[in-house]
Design a protein around this motif. Structure first.
Motif, mmCIF file in Angstrom:
data_model
loop_
_atom_site.group_PDB
_atom_site.id
_atom_site.type_symbol
_atom_site.label_atom_id
_atom_site.label_comp_id
_atom_site.label_asym_id
_atom_site.label_seq_id
_atom_site.Cartn_x
_atom_site.Cartn_y
_atom_site.Cartn_z
ATOM 1 N N ILE A 22 9.735 -40.374 69.593
ATOM 2 C CA ILE A 22 10.032 -39.338 68.611
ATOM 3 C C ILE A 22 11.390 -38.752 69.004
ATOM 4 O O ILE A 22 11.500 -37.999 69.970
ATOM 5 N N GLY A 23 12.416 -39.116 68.269
ATOM 6 C CA GLY A 23 13.780 -38.789 68.660
ATOM 7 C C GLY A 23 14.100 -37.307 68.686
ATOM 8 O O GLY A 23 14.826 -36.836 69.549
ATOM 9 N N ARG A 24 13.561 -36.561 67.740
ATOM 10 C CA ARG A 24 13.864 -35.131 67.667
ATOM 11 C C ARG A 24 12.578 -34.339 67.922
ATOM 12 O O ARG A 24 11.695 -34.291 67.073
ATOM 13 N N VAL A 25 12.512 -33.730 69.096
ATOM 14 C CA VAL A 25 11.367 -32.912 69.500
ATOM 15 C C VAL A 25 11.915 -31.649 70.141
ATOM 16 O O VAL A 25 12.824 -31.723 70.968
ATOM 17 N N ASP A 26 11.351 -30.503 69.789
ATOM 18 C CA ASP A 26 11.797 -29.261 70.403
ATOM 19 C C ASP A 26 10.726 -28.206 70.179
ATOM 20 O O ASP A 26 9.794 -28.394 69.406
ATOM 21 N N TRP A 27 10.870 -27.077 70.877
ATOM 22 C CA TRP A 27 10.007 -25.923 70.628
ATOM 23 C C TRP A 27 10.711 -24.939 69.707
ATOM 24 O O TRP A 27 10.122 -23.988 69.244
ATOM 25 N N ILE A 33 15.857 -31.478 62.459
ATOM 26 C CA ILE A 33 15.916 -32.033 61.115
ATOM 27 C C ILE A 33 14.841 -33.115 61.066
ATOM 28 O O ILE A 33 14.732 -33.930 61.991
ATOM 29 N N ALA A 34 14.048 -33.144 60.008
ATOM 30 C CA ALA A 34 12.980 -34.141 59.878
ATOM 31 C C ALA A 34 13.582 -35.538 59.741
ATOM 32 O O ALA A 34 14.649 -35.683 59.158
ATOM 33 N N PRO A 35 12.926 -36.551 60.313
ATOM 34 C CA PRO A 35 11.625 -36.542 60.975
ATOM 35 C C PRO A 35 11.735 -35.970 62.389
ATOM 36 O O PRO A 35 12.708 -36.227 63.102
ATOM 37 N N CYS A 36 10.707 -35.216 62.756
ATOM 38 C CA CYS A 36 10.763 -34.530 64.045
ATOM 39 C C CYS A 36 9.374 -34.037 64.438
ATOM 40 O O CYS A 36 8.408 -34.206 63.702
ATOM 41 N N ALA A 37 9.323 -33.395 65.606
ATOM 42 C CA ALA A 37 8.096 -32.753 66.077
ATOM 43 C C ALA A 37 8.463 -31.404 66.686
ATOM 44 O O ALA A 37 9.462 -31.294 67.404
ATOM 45 N N SER A 77 3.966 -43.200 61.661
ATOM 46 C CA SER A 77 4.787 -43.638 62.785
ATOM 47 C C SER A 77 4.898 -42.543 63.845
ATOM 48 O O SER A 77 4.741 -42.798 65.044
ATOM 49 N N LEU A 78 5.159 -41.309 63.409
ATOM 50 C CA LEU A 78 5.232 -40.183 64.341
ATOM 51 C C LEU A 78 3.900 -39.983 65.058
ATOM 52 O O LEU A 78 3.860 -39.749 66.266
ATOM 53 N N LEU A 79 2.796 -40.085 64.312
ATOM 54 C CA LEU A 79 1.469 -39.893 64.897
ATOM 55 C C LEU A 79 1.169 -40.971 65.937
ATOM 56 O O LEU A 79 0.657 -40.665 67.022
ATOM 57 N N GLY A 80 1.496 -42.212 65.617
ATOM 58 C CA GLY A 80 1.274 -43.292 66.582
ATOM 59 C C GLY A 80 1.998 -43.038 67.892
ATOM 60 O O GLY A 80 1.433 -43.211 68.973
ATOM 61 N N ALA A 81 3.244 -42.592 67.797
ATOM 62 C CA ALA A 81 4.017 -42.289 69.007
ATOM 63 C C ALA A 81 3.419 -41.098 69.749
ATOM 64 O O ALA A 81 3.263 -41.118 70.968
ATOM 65 N N ALA A 82 3.072 -40.044 69.016
ATOM 66 C CA ALA A 82 2.544 -38.826 69.642
ATOM 67 C C ALA A 82 1.233 -39.088 70.374
ATOM 68 O O ALA A 82 1.000 -38.547 71.458
ATOM 69 N N LEU A 83 0.378 -39.909 69.786
ATOM 70 C CA LEU A 83 -0.935 -40.146 70.403
ATOM 71 C C LEU A 83 -0.855 -41.013 71.651
ATOM 72 O O LEU A 83 -1.842 -41.142 72.372
ATOM 73 N N THR A 84 0.303 -41.577 71.958
ATOM 74 C CA THR A 84 0.466 -42.252 73.246
ATOM 75 C C THR A 84 0.660 -41.240 74.368
ATOM 76 O O THR A 84 0.515 -41.577 75.533
ATOM 77 N N LEU A 107 7.841 -29.444 53.780
ATOM 78 C CA LEU A 107 7.864 -30.836 54.209
ATOM 79 C C LEU A 107 6.467 -31.265 54.643
ATOM 80 O O LEU A 107 5.720 -30.475 55.227
ATOM 81 N N PRO A 108 6.098 -32.529 54.390
ATOM 82 C CA PRO A 108 4.779 -33.005 54.816
ATOM 83 C C PRO A 108 4.678 -33.013 56.341
ATOM 84 O O PRO A 108 5.644 -33.337 57.037
ATOM 85 N N ALA A 109 3.488 -32.635 56.818
ATOM 86 C CA ALA A 109 3.311 -32.505 58.267
ATOM 87 C C ALA A 109 1.882 -32.833 58.679
ATOM 88 O O ALA A 109 0.947 -32.731 57.882
ATOM 89 N N LEU A 110 1.748 -33.203 59.939
ATOM 90 C CA LEU A 110 0.454 -33.342 60.602
ATOM 91 C C LEU A 110 0.467 -32.420 61.805
ATOM 92 O O LEU A 110 1.462 -32.369 62.540
ATOM 93 N N ILE A 111 -0.635 -31.707 62.028
ATOM 94 C CA ILE A 111 -0.716 -30.767 63.143
ATOM 95 C C ILE A 111 -1.781 -31.254 64.123
ATOM 96 O O ILE A 111 -2.952 -31.396 63.766
ATOM 97 N N ILE A 112 -1.341 -31.510 65.347
ATOM 98 C CA ILE A 112 -2.246 -31.956 66.411
ATOM 99 C C ILE A 112 -2.469 -30.771 67.352
ATOM 100 O O ILE A 112 -1.510 -30.226 67.906
#
Length: 121
Positions: A22-27, A33-37, A77-84, A107-112
């Motif tokens: 996941i190239g763009r991740v931050d708190w 900028i999406a796609p991100c986490a 794709s983001l979820l697959g990477a995150a769940l690793t 923007l569409p999102a998934l919250i884990i």
């Protein structure tokens, strides 16, 4: 009691998500900028007298506002990477969020939701 190091746990989680692809991740969502986490601390639960805690986090995976099919593919794709990296028994919630970079657009999102132990220093 020693101070808990949840800032270190947060930095490690962000680094691990980046390493997972996941190239763009931050708190701080203002830097993204999406796609991100976006990783957010939502709760700290006291554990032991030596300062250990359990931290509850929300990792929000955000896709750009594309066609429905393209957005779902991006989230998958983001979820697959995150769940690793993230181990969760909680449900993963679908949502929509705004980023400062997207203006008022949702923007569409998934919250884990997931937890990690946090050791005192």
């Amino acid at each position: 009691m020693t101070a808990p190091r949840f800032d270190t746990v947060l930095a490690d989680l962000v680094r691990e998500l980046r390493e997972a692809g996941i190239g763009r991740v931050d708190w701080d969502p203002s830097r993204l900028i999406a796609p991100c986490a976006v990783v957010t601390l939502t709760e700290l639960e006291p554990g032991t007298l030596d300062g250990d805690l359990t931290a509850t986090w929300e990792t929000v995976l955000i896709a750009p506002d594309l066609s429905r099919t393209a957005s779902i593919r991006q989230l998958a794709s983001l979820l697959g990477a995150a769940l690793t990296v993230i181990d969760t028994d909680d449900r993963i919630r679908a949502s929509s969020v705004s980023l400062p970079s997207s203006g008022q657009n949702r923007l569409p999102a998934l919250i884990i939701t997931h937890t990690t132990p946090v050791k005192g220093t």
